[in-house]
Write an enzyme that holds these catalytic residues in place. Structure first.
Site, PDB file in Angstrom:
ATOM      1  N   LYS A 198      -5.910   9.553   8.715  1.00 32.52           N
ATOM      2  CA  LYS A 198      -5.448  10.767   8.439  1.00 32.52           C
ATOM      3  C   LYS A 198      -5.913  11.984   9.151  1.00 32.52           C
ATOM      4  O   LYS A 198      -6.547  11.721  10.159  1.00 32.52           O
ATOM      5  CB  LYS A 198      -6.113  11.015   6.879  1.00 32.52           C
ATOM      6  CG  LYS A 198      -5.074  10.230   5.753  1.00 32.52           C
ATOM      7  CD  LYS A 198      -5.684  10.471   4.463  1.00 32.52           C
ATOM      8  CE  LYS A 198      -4.771   9.724   3.706  1.00 32.52           C
ATOM      9  NZ  LYS A 198      -5.204   9.961   2.292  1.00 32.52           N
TER      10      LYS A 198
ATOM     11  N   ARG B  30      -7.622   1.513   0.941  1.00 38.33           N
ATOM     12  CA  ARG B  30      -6.088   1.672   1.093  1.00 38.33           C
ATOM     13  C   ARG B  30      -6.161   1.921   2.629  1.00 38.33           C
ATOM     14  O   ARG B  30      -6.283   2.953   3.190  1.00 38.33           O
ATOM     15  CB  ARG B  30      -5.752   2.782   0.066  1.00 38.33           C
ATOM     16  CG  ARG B  30      -4.102   2.824   0.467  1.00 38.33           C
ATOM     17  CD  ARG B  30      -3.409   3.780  -0.434  1.00 38.33           C
ATOM     18  NE  ARG B  30      -2.024   4.072  -0.279  1.00 38.33           N
ATOM     19  CZ  ARG B  30      -1.350   4.650   0.729  1.00 38.33           C
ATOM     20  NH1 ARG B  30      -1.982   5.410   1.596  1.00 38.33           N
ATOM     21  NH2 ARG B  30      -0.023   4.807   0.511  1.00 38.33           N
TER      22      ARG B  30
END
Length: 281
Positions: free
Chosen positions: A225, A259
């Site tokens: 991210k 995740r």
């Protein structure tokens, strides 16, 4: 604290953290390596996640990255039907999660494909991917809460709040709502990258262990991210090492599910942490 999830009658043990592999059936996810649209790509990614040690497949039919193009409900359903048919054909016993904020989509994937977990990035309808409120009246019970309670599947409640304090206040209220509807299995996701500045993401990670106060399992999704690649000044393709560092911190602070895009590396991270942390022995 040990947790289990009831996934359509099968118990998923979270006493050792589990790895959820991302399978995006989208053309525009922020990390190009996660985009899988053809039959061959979806089949290969399904097998890769499981062979590398992932225990949950998280299938998404639209991108939730900042600035993503909204995808209408019919198109999201079309993409998911195509992908889930292949996933169920190739791995009929796999634990499958679907990433959606739409109650009708949640119902479709559970009723038609026996999906095990609903992963909601909107905190029950506070916001859509383009910051558009989905629930108009403050204080109303979100439609997604009502739907997952009816479907009786585990529910990942992701926060769009910017601080741990606000997150805890909202989670307490939302978990009470879900419990009042009869929802059993709830997983908390602090929502890294959603509604937070770069600095706030790191503050939330620093204080992540405070979510243990809610006494529910925590999912952490930081894989490649912007909090990593913007901090270090490069692109998502170069963010694997930073991802592993943050996954390690998350495990130290009590995360039960990671995740990730890179399943093999996350599984190795869990194994190494299990050898060094007493709560996993």
């Amino acid at each position: 604290m040990d947790y289990t999830l009831n996934c359509n009658g099968r118990l998923l043990d979270l006493s050792t953290p589990q790895v959820m592999g991302i399978l995006n059936v989208t053309p525009d996810s922020f990390y190009a390596g996660s985009r899988k649209q053809s039959e061959q790509e979806i089949v290969a990614r399904t097998h890769q996640i499981l062979e590398e040690g992932g225990t949950i497949l998280d299938v998404g039919g639209f991108s939730t990255r900042p600035g993503a193009q909204e995808v209408d409900e019919a198109e999201e359903m079309r993409r998911l039907r195509y992908a889930l048919a292949l996933v169920r054909r190739e791995a009929p016993d796999a634990v499958v999660s679907v990433d959606t904020y739409r109650p009708a989509v949640a119902r479709m994937v559970v009723e038609e494909f026996g999906v095990d977990i609903i992963n909601d990035v909107s905190e029950g309808g506070i916001t859509g991917i383009v910051n558009t409120p989905l629930e108009q009246e403050a204080g109303t019970v979100p439609a997604m809460f009502r739907m997952v309670a009816r479907l009786r599947v585990p529910y990942i409640l992701m926060s769009v709040q910017p601080t741990i304090r606000e997150m805890l206040l909202c989670f307490a209220r939302e978990v009470d709502m879900l419990r009042s509807l009869g929802q059993k299995d709830i997983i908390l996701d602090p929502g890294f990258g959603f509604g937070k500045t770069l600095e706030q993401n790191y503050e939330v990670m620093r204080d992540l262990d405070q979510l243990r106060l809610v006494q529910l399992p925590v999912l952490v999704g930081v894989s490649r991210k912007s909090m990593i690649y913007k901090k270090l000044g490069f692109e998502p393709t170069d963010a694997l090492n930073g991802t592993t560092v943050l996954n390690t911190v998350a495990l130290q602070k009590g995360a039960s599910i990671l995740r990730v895009h890179d399943v093999k590396e996350a599984v190795e991270c869990v194994k190494i942490m299990a050898a060094t942390m007493s709560q996993y022995r």
